[in-house]
Scaffold this active site. Structure first.
Site, PDB file in Angstrom:
ATOM      1  N   SER A  71       0.734   1.839   5.668  1.00 55.50           N
ATOM      2  CA  SER A  71       0.465   1.777   4.240  1.00 55.50           C
ATOM      3  C   SER A  71      -0.028   0.387   3.841  1.00 55.50           C
ATOM      4  O   SER A  71      -0.994  -0.112   4.410  1.00 55.50           O
ATOM      5  CB  SER A  71       1.722   2.202   3.474  1.00 55.50           C
ATOM      6  OG  SER A  71       1.443   2.409   2.109  1.00 55.50           O
TER       7      SER A  71
ATOM      8  N   ASP B  91      -0.836   8.609   3.186  1.00 54.22           N
ATOM      9  CA  ASP B  91      -0.134   7.353   3.416  1.00 54.22           C
ATOM     10  C   ASP B  91       0.785   7.380   4.637  1.00 54.22           C
ATOM     11  O   ASP B  91       1.571   8.310   4.821  1.00 54.22           O
ATOM     12  CB  ASP B  91       0.690   7.050   2.165  1.00 54.22           C
ATOM     13  CG  ASP B  91       1.215   5.639   2.135  1.00 54.22           C
ATOM     14  OD1 ASP B  91       2.217   5.374   2.830  1.00 54.22           O
ATOM     15  OD2 ASP B  91       0.625   4.812   1.423  1.00 54.22           O
TER      16      ASP B  91
END
Length: 278
Positions: free
Chosen positions: A44, A169
């Site tokens: 991320s 993500d």
């Protein structure tokens, strides 16, 4: 990772959105202390910060990160008005923000055509594959789409298509990817998390809190397991963040770019003290 290094060093950068600014302070302290990675692993926001360090493993990385996090381009990533966000959500039915500001920021920082193979330091970034319903590791090929995939926060940004698959993500499947560094042969690991795993959880009282707590349980369960299974020969350093800020639990906290200098400074001072006290 270089096989001839006697004690391969890995930086593991976890996910956490705006709170990833603390990683800038941590990295600054590490580089000032003469610590350099043989491998960078990111998830991320940690994939973004990690890619910059892997591309610029020397002291200049800290300056690049400072400028990036305090730039107008960074503020533009989630900077749309509420009205524009709602219009985009109604139109797309999947996300509030356009991915274009983040794409432009990554292009400025990393170049348009950079590949993993071009990086001075090996980099691994994780994303969640929709079609495979599993974590996917990017280690070769074009860098930008892989980093964007790892940072495609559900609901805020659309899934990123790479090849024939769509990705969300990396924090969904592996928020602090410690095990990936160990699997690559790291023997000294610096974990740059954002502080969430240190904060107490309480029973939720609203739907938003329920979603947040559920995600935190999933995040911390894997982290706790990886810590419990850590081999004795690994030298692990979980770096301090400097603490959470007031308002970090609020729904709109992901847009609070004004907190960036404070987060960086507090993490830098805390990590410097940690390293000097070893």
């Amino acid at each position: 990772m270089s096989s001839h290094h006697p004690h391969p060093v890995a930086f593991v950068l976890g996910g956490g959105g705006i709170r990833g600014a603390v990683q800038v302070g941590m990295l600054q302290a590490l580089l000032e202390h003469g610590v350099r990675p043989d491998l960078v692993v990111g998830s991320s926001i940690g994939a973004i910060n990690g890619a910059i360090v892997a591309a610029h493993p020397g002291p200049e990385a800290a300056g690049l990160l400072h400028r990036a996090w305090n730039s107008p381009q960074a503020r533009a990533v989630y900077g749309d008005s509420v009205g524009r966000q709602l219009h985009r959500l109604i139109t797309t039915r999947t996300h509030l923000n356009s991915p274009r500001p983040l794409q432009r920021l990554l292009q400025d920082l990393l170049g348009t055509d950079t590949r993993f193979e071009d990086l001075p330091t090996p980099l691994r970034v994780v994303a969640a594959s929709i079609e495979s319903a599993a974590e996917h590791w990017f280690t070769t090929g074009p860098l930008l789409p892989a980093v964007l995939a790892s940072a495609s926060v559900p609901g805020l940004l659309p899934p990123t298509r790479v090849g024939d698959e769509h990705y969300l993500d990396g924090g969904i499947v592996n928020s602090i990817p410690l095990q990936a560094a160990l699997d690559a042969g790291a023997r000294t690991v610096y974990v740059l998390h954002v502080g969430r795993v240190d904060e107490p959880l309480t029973a939720p009282t609203t739907p938003v809190e329920t979603a947040r707590v559920a995600f935190e349980i999933a995040r911390r369960h894997r982290w706790a397991r990886d810590l419990a299974e850590l081999p004795d020969h690994v030298d692990l350093h979980v770096l301090p963040t400097g603490g959470a800020l007031d308002g970090d639990q609020n729904l709109g906290s992901y847009k609070r770019m004004g907190t960036t200098p404070t987060r960086i400074d507090r993490a830098h001072r805390a990590t410097r003290a940690y390293l000097e006290g070893r």
